[in-house]
Design an enzyme around this catalytic site. Sequence first.
Site, PDB file in Angstrom:
ATOM      1  N   GLY A  33       8.031   6.965  -3.179  1.00 54.77           N
ATOM      2  CA  GLY A  33       8.732   6.856  -1.902  1.00 54.77           C
ATOM      3  C   GLY A  33       9.091   5.451  -1.476  1.00 54.77           C
ATOM      4  O   GLY A  33       9.456   4.597  -2.295  1.00 54.77           O
ATOM      5  N   ILE A  34       8.986   5.202  -0.177  1.00 54.24           N
ATOM      6  CA  ILE A  34       9.365   3.916   0.387  1.00 54.24           C
ATOM      7  C   ILE A  34       8.513   2.796  -0.192  1.00 54.24           C
ATOM      8  O   ILE A  34       9.012   1.703  -0.500  1.00 54.24           O
ATOM      9  CB  ILE A  34       9.257   3.953   1.924  1.00 54.24           C
ATOM     10  CG1 ILE A  34      10.332   4.877   2.519  1.00 54.24           C
ATOM     11  CG2 ILE A  34       9.396   2.551   2.523  1.00 54.24           C
ATOM     12  CD1 ILE A  34      10.208   5.104   4.008  1.00 54.24           C
ATOM     13  N   GLY A  35       7.222   3.031  -0.353  1.00 53.86           N
ATOM     14  CA  GLY A  35       6.345   1.995  -0.887  1.00 53.86           C
ATOM     15  C   GLY A  35       6.747   1.555  -2.276  1.00 53.86           C
ATOM     16  O   GLY A  35       6.780   0.348  -2.579  1.00 53.86           O
TER      17      GLY A  35
ATOM     18  N   THR B 117       0.835  -1.201   0.000  1.00 53.13           N
ATOM     19  CA  THR B 117       0.000   0.000   0.000  1.00 53.13           C
ATOM     20  C   THR B 117       0.873   1.255   0.000  1.00 53.13           C
ATOM     21  O   THR B 117       2.048   1.207   0.359  1.00 53.13           O
ATOM     22  CB  THR B 117      -0.938   0.031   1.219  1.00 53.13           C
ATOM     23  OG1 THR B 117      -0.162   0.110   2.427  1.00 53.13           O
ATOM     24  CG2 THR B 117      -1.819  -1.209   1.265  1.00 53.13           C
ATOM     25  N   GLY B 118       0.278   2.366  -0.431  1.00 50.19           N
ATOM     26  CA  GLY B 118       1.049   3.602  -0.509  1.00 50.19           C
ATOM     27  C   GLY B 118       2.246   3.432  -1.412  1.00 50.19           C
ATOM     28  O   GLY B 118       3.344   3.902  -1.099  1.00 50.19           O
TER      29      GLY B 118
ATOM     30  N   TYR C 270       1.347  11.612  14.967  1.00 52.43           N
ATOM     31  CA  TYR C 270       2.044  10.693  14.067  1.00 52.43           C
ATOM     32  C   TYR C 270       2.793   9.622  14.867  1.00 52.43           C
ATOM     33  O   TYR C 270       2.683   8.427  14.588  1.00 52.43           O
ATOM     34  CB  TYR C 270       3.017  11.464  13.183  1.00 52.43           C
ATOM     35  CG  TYR C 270       3.919  10.583  12.346  1.00 52.43           C
ATOM     36  CD1 TYR C 270       3.420   9.926  11.226  1.00 52.43           C
ATOM     37  CD2 TYR C 270       5.264  10.421  12.666  1.00 52.43           C
ATOM     38  CE1 TYR C 270       4.252   9.116  10.456  1.00 52.43           C
ATOM     39  CE2 TYR C 270       6.094   9.628  11.891  1.00 52.43           C
ATOM     40  CZ  TYR C 270       5.582   8.974  10.782  1.00 52.43           C
ATOM     41  OH  TYR C 270       6.406   8.173  10.025  1.00 52.43           O
TER      42      TYR C 270
ATOM     43  N   SER D 141       8.023   3.533  12.288  1.00 49.70           N
ATOM     44  CA  SER D 141       8.973   4.640  12.253  1.00 49.70           C
ATOM     45  C   SER D 141       9.732   4.688  13.564  1.00 49.70           C
ATOM     46  O   SER D 141       9.235   4.217  14.594  1.00 49.70           O
ATOM     47  CB  SER D 141       8.220   5.967  12.055  1.00 49.70           C
ATOM     48  OG  SER D 141       9.057   7.078  12.304  1.00 49.70           O
TER      49      SER D 141
END
Length: 264
Positions: free
Chosen positions: A18-20, A13-14, A154, A141
């Site tokens: 970026g990271i995804g 997902t996402g 967050y 994170s």
Amino acid sequence: MKIELSGKNALVTGASAGIGLAIASGLAQAGARVILVGRDPARLEQAVARIRQASGHHDASGVVADPGTAEGCRAVIAAYPEVDILVNNLGIYGERPFFDIDDTAWEEIFQVNVMSGVRLARHYARGMQERGWGRIQFISSESALNIPAEMVHYGVSKAALQGVSRGLAKVLAGSGVTVNTILPGPTRTEGALAMMADLAARRGVSVEEMESLFLKEHRPSTLLRRFATPEEVAHLCVYAASPQASATTGAALRVEGGIVESIA
């Protein structure tokens, strides 16, 4: 070590950037058939094309949906009822003073960062358990361990993922399905660079200078002393998804550049 994931279906997902995107690309290069989930059709199409070109595999596909909602998760599941590898990467963040974080903002970040992964894992883990093999990852994170004062909501959402991951690993104990969290630190994603650019404009410095200032002021314990690349994070995720990582479960795997002040 050669990681081979041919014959495995991996959903990320996402994954439009970026990271995804880096994780999906890494899994595809290891042989997995990757399914990217994103909300923007054009960006998702571009991401799928990039993966096909980089990996040489043409079976990468995309699902336009928002897993931050129950309806979006249902759409993902309807499109692909079974997967072998689930990477819950979707997440939002942004600086906001604690006293300005209203109920709506708390609810939004919890739905996107936590419930998206809960809903998908609740479905896909059952099939993995029945088949006797599976990999589930929650992208958390270092902020889960070092709650940042500039975005408490967050950090709290990422800490919640730690609890979900550890609990689900216990539920699936002995099944052949592993569940882990991945803890990146500051990473050069499009979102992070945009945030650095905004901060840099406010302070009259370059983006590169702002990255250094950000680490010095907000992450002074960093040992890496730079932002990581999405690919550096993805390398750990690909390993954790591999057969070689069969004894790694219920763990918080750190790729945060040594920010966390702990030897445990």
